[in-house]
Write a protein that holds these residues in place. Structure first.
Motif, short mmCIF file in Angstrom:
data_model
loop_
_atom_site.label_atom_id
_atom_site.label_comp_id
_atom_site.label_asym_id
_atom_site.label_seq_id
_atom_site.Cartn_x
_atom_site.Cartn_y
_atom_site.Cartn_z
N GLU A 28 0.83 -1.19 0.00
CA GLU A 28 0.00 0.00 0.00
C GLU A 28 0.87 1.25 0.00
OE1 GLU A 28 -0.09 -2.37 2.38
OE2 GLU A 28 -1.94 -3.43 1.96
N GLU A 29 0.27 2.37 -0.42
CA GLU A 29 0.93 3.68 -0.36
C GLU A 29 0.49 4.37 0.93
OE1 GLU A 29 3.15 5.07 -2.49
OE2 GLU A 29 3.15 3.13 -3.54
N TYR A 30 1.39 5.12 1.54
CA TYR A 30 1.11 5.81 2.79
C TYR A 30 1.43 7.29 2.66
CZ TYR A 30 0.61 1.11 4.44
OH TYR A 30 0.18 -0.19 4.59
N ALA A 31 0.69 8.11 3.39
CA ALA A 31 0.82 9.56 3.31
C ALA A 31 2.20 10.04 3.74
CB ALA A 31 -0.27 10.24 4.15
N ASP A 32 2.78 9.38 4.74
CA ASP A 32 4.10 9.80 5.23
C ASP A 32 4.79 8.64 5.93
OD1 ASP A 32 2.83 9.61 7.72
OD2 ASP A 32 2.49 11.77 7.85
N ASP A 33 6.00 8.91 6.41
CA ASP A 33 6.79 7.87 7.07
C ASP A 33 6.13 7.39 8.37
OD1 ASP A 33 8.67 7.96 5.07
OD2 ASP A 33 10.06 9.26 6.16
N ALA A 34 5.48 8.28 9.08
CA ALA A 34 4.81 7.90 10.33
C ALA A 34 3.69 6.90 10.04
CB ALA A 34 4.27 9.12 11.05
N ALA A 35 2.92 7.13 8.98
CA ALA A 35 1.84 6.21 8.62
C ALA A 35 2.41 4.86 8.19
CB ALA A 35 0.98 6.81 7.51
N ARG A 36 3.51 4.87 7.43
CA ARG A 36 4.15 3.62 7.01
C ARG A 36 4.67 2.86 8.24
NH1 ARG A 36 5.82 0.59 3.16
NH2 ARG A 36 5.16 1.92 1.47
N ALA A 37 5.30 3.55 9.17
CA ALA A 37 5.81 2.90 10.38
C ALA A 37 4.67 2.29 11.19
CB ALA A 37 6.59 3.90 11.24
N ALA A 38 3.54 2.99 11.28
CA ALA A 38 2.38 2.46 12.00
C ALA A 38 1.86 1.20 11.32
CB ALA A 38 1.29 3.52 12.10
N ALA A 39 1.82 1.21 10.00
CA ALA A 39 1.36 0.03 9.26
C ALA A 39 2.32 -1.15 9.46
CB ALA A 39 1.23 0.36 7.77
N GLU A 40 3.64 -0.87 9.48
CA GLU A 40 4.62 -1.92 9.71
C GLU A 40 4.44 -2.52 11.10
OE1 GLU A 40 8.08 -0.01 6.81
OE2 GLU A 40 8.30 0.15 8.99
N GLU A 41 4.26 -1.66 12.11
CA GLU A 41 4.03 -2.16 13.46
C GLU A 41 2.76 -3.00 13.54
OE1 GLU A 41 4.10 1.00 16.37
OE2 GLU A 41 5.98 1.79 15.57
N GLY A 42 1.72 -2.56 12.85
CA GLY A 42 0.47 -3.32 12.84
C GLY A 42 0.63 -4.67 12.19
N ARG A 43 1.36 -4.74 11.07
CA ARG A 43 1.57 -6.02 10.38
C ARG A 43 2.39 -6.96 11.24
NH1 ARG A 43 1.52 -7.13 4.87
NH2 ARG A 43 -0.25 -5.72 4.96
N ILE A 44 3.41 -6.44 11.92
CA ILE A 44 4.23 -7.27 12.81
C ILE A 44 3.37 -7.79 13.96
CG2 ILE A 44 6.12 -7.22 14.49
CD1 ILE A 44 7.61 -5.34 12.52
N SER A 45 2.51 -6.94 14.51
CA SER A 45 1.61 -7.35 15.59
C SER A 45 0.68 -8.46 15.12
CB SER A 45 0.82 -6.14 16.08
OG SER A 45 -0.07 -6.52 17.09
N ARG A 46 0.15 -8.33 13.90
CA ARG A 46 -0.72 -9.37 13.36
C ARG A 46 0.03 -10.68 13.19
NH1 ARG A 46 -3.31 -8.47 7.58
NH2 ARG A 46 -1.40 -9.46 6.90
#
Length: 191
Positions: free
Chosen positions: A65-83
């Motif tokens: 996916e595309e993300y608005a900024d680095d903070a959003a990408r980092a949040a998505a990465e953390e979420g995927r790792i949590s899953r």
């Protein structure tokens, strides 16, 4: 009891870097690589072994996916790792149980995705040491300055700092220790 020769086993030093009681984990990366389910990681996991613990860290498939900024990408990465952590928990526990039996070490897991790395349930081992006043004053200065909460935290901070800045030297030292182990195993049979 001082240093001396063991019955037939060779030199018994005081406080050396080897512990004979723990079985070798030289094949841990291969064993874990063969044991892990296909598709968990994009390649072979990074397996780090010491006397008390084996840490297995694997790379998860990249986000598309595309993300608005680095903070959003980092949040998505953390979420995927949590899953990943939640979805694989039962299998990871079973693999860890088998590895702990085989290697007599705790097993911890981690995942890496993009710029995010997370470790799950790592082992903290107490380490006893004796420090003279100049060394204690260094630790107390770190505590007084708010860098660390306690002498123990200050010592851990100092060890991390040395590890970061002496990585190549520590690598050379580990290679030398491996060479010594190889030479010992090929040593003369004096029986």
């Amino acid at each position: 009891m001082g240093r001396g020769w063991k019955g037939s086993g060779g030199w018994k030093g005081g406080g050396g870097w080897q512990q004979a009681e723990v079985p070798s984990a030289g094949d841990a990366a291969a064993w874990l690589g063969g044991r892990l389910p296909d598709g968990w990681f994009t390649g072979a996991p990074e397996v780090t072994v010491d006397r008390e613990e084996i840490i297995v860290v694997g790379e998860l498939p990249a986000l598309t996916e595309e993300y608005a900024d680095d903070a959003a990408r980092a949040a998505a990465e953390e979420g995927r790792i949590s899953r990943y952590r939640e979805e694989t928990r039962d299998e990871r526990i079973e693999i860890a149980r088998q590895a702990e039996h085989r290697y007599q070490r705790k097993v911890a897991w981690g995942a890496r995705l993009g710029g995010t790395t997370a470790l799950f349930t790592t082992h903290s081992a107490p380490v006893m040491t004796r420090l003279r006043q100049p060394e204690r004053l260094v630790l107390d200065t770190l505590v007084d300055a708010g860098v660390a909460r306690s002498r123990s935290d200050a010592l851990a901070w100092a060890v991390r700092l040395v590890g970061e800045h002496a990585d190549s030297w520590l690598g050379e030292l580990r290679q030398a220790m491996t060479k010594v182990d190889d030479l010992r195993s090929k040593g003369p049979d004096l029986a």
